[in-house]
Design a protein around this motif. Structure first.
Motif, short mmCIF file in Angstrom:
data_model
loop_
_atom_site.label_atom_id
_atom_site.label_comp_id
_atom_site.label_asym_id
_atom_site.label_seq_id
_atom_site.Cartn_x
_atom_site.Cartn_y
_atom_site.Cartn_z
N UNK A 195 -28.44 83.51 6.98
CA UNK A 195 -28.30 84.75 7.74
C UNK A 195 -27.25 85.69 7.18
N UNK A 196 -26.81 85.48 5.97
CA UNK A 196 -25.82 86.41 5.42
C UNK A 196 -26.49 87.70 4.95
N UNK A 197 -25.68 88.73 4.80
CA UNK A 197 -26.17 90.05 4.39
C UNK A 197 -25.39 90.55 3.18
N UNK A 198 -25.70 90.03 2.00
CA UNK A 198 -24.97 90.47 0.82
C UNK A 198 -25.35 91.91 0.46
N UNK A 199 -24.44 92.62 -0.20
CA UNK A 199 -24.78 93.98 -0.64
C UNK A 199 -25.75 93.95 -1.80
N UNK A 200 -26.42 95.04 -2.03
CA UNK A 200 -27.26 95.17 -3.22
C UNK A 200 -28.73 94.85 -2.99
N UNK A 201 -29.39 94.55 -4.08
CA UNK A 201 -30.83 94.30 -4.11
C UNK A 201 -31.13 92.92 -3.53
N UNK A 202 -31.71 92.87 -2.36
CA UNK A 202 -32.01 91.61 -1.69
C UNK A 202 -33.51 91.55 -1.40
N UNK A 203 -34.12 90.41 -1.68
CA UNK A 203 -35.57 90.27 -1.55
C UNK A 203 -36.00 89.49 -0.31
N UNK A 204 -35.07 89.16 0.57
CA UNK A 204 -35.41 88.40 1.77
C UNK A 204 -35.40 89.33 2.97
N UNK A 205 -36.52 89.41 3.71
CA UNK A 205 -36.57 90.33 4.85
C UNK A 205 -35.47 90.06 5.87
N UNK A 206 -34.85 91.12 6.33
CA UNK A 206 -33.75 91.00 7.28
C UNK A 206 -34.21 90.32 8.57
N UNK A 207 -35.43 90.63 9.03
CA UNK A 207 -35.90 90.08 10.30
C UNK A 207 -36.16 88.58 10.25
N UNK A 208 -36.16 87.98 9.06
CA UNK A 208 -36.35 86.54 8.95
C UNK A 208 -35.04 85.78 8.79
N UNK A 219 -31.16 89.11 -9.42
CA UNK A 219 -30.37 89.25 -10.65
C UNK A 219 -31.06 90.19 -11.63
N UNK A 220 -32.37 90.09 -11.71
CA UNK A 220 -33.13 90.95 -12.63
C UNK A 220 -32.93 92.44 -12.32
N UNK A 221 -32.77 92.76 -11.03
CA UNK A 221 -32.61 94.15 -10.62
C UNK A 221 -31.39 94.80 -11.26
N UNK A 222 -30.41 93.99 -11.66
CA UNK A 222 -29.19 94.50 -12.27
C UNK A 222 -29.13 94.23 -13.77
#
Length: 91
Positions: free
Chosen positions: A11-24, A43-46
């Motif tokens: 349930x953490x909310x790291x900054x940046x490009x995240x691929x896991x839906x918040x609602x899950x 990682x690829x996003x950066x």
């Protein structure tokens, strides 16, 4: 991770490009199947070297995601989530 295993999405909310839906995040589901290892898109996003991570298809009940008052609580939703976002639960 193996098929049929109970997991919880971290349930953490790291900054940046995240691929896991918040609602899950924080929700509990069952691994429907492991799709195989793929480079981590976070990682690829950066432009970083992305080590392969197992990608899992996880099934959640609508009651787990939206609460018991949802129209069809026994219906399910599936999402593909990388294993570093999943915590294994005892079954």
């Amino acid at each position: 991770m193996v098929s049929g295993q109970s997991v919880r999405v971290k349930s953490y909310s790291p900054p940046g490009h995240v691929r896991t839906p918040y609602y899950l995040r924080g929700k509990t589901g069952i691994v429907e199947r492991v799709l195989g290892p793929f480079p981590n898109p976070e990682q690829l996003a950066y432009g970083l070297k992305a080590e392969p991570q197992p990608l899992c298809r996880v099934r959640f009940s609508m009651a787990e995601v939206w609460g018991k008052a949802t129209d069809n609580p026994s219906d399910t939703i599936e999402a593909e989530i990388y294993s570093h976002w999943l915590e294994e639960l005892d079954t």
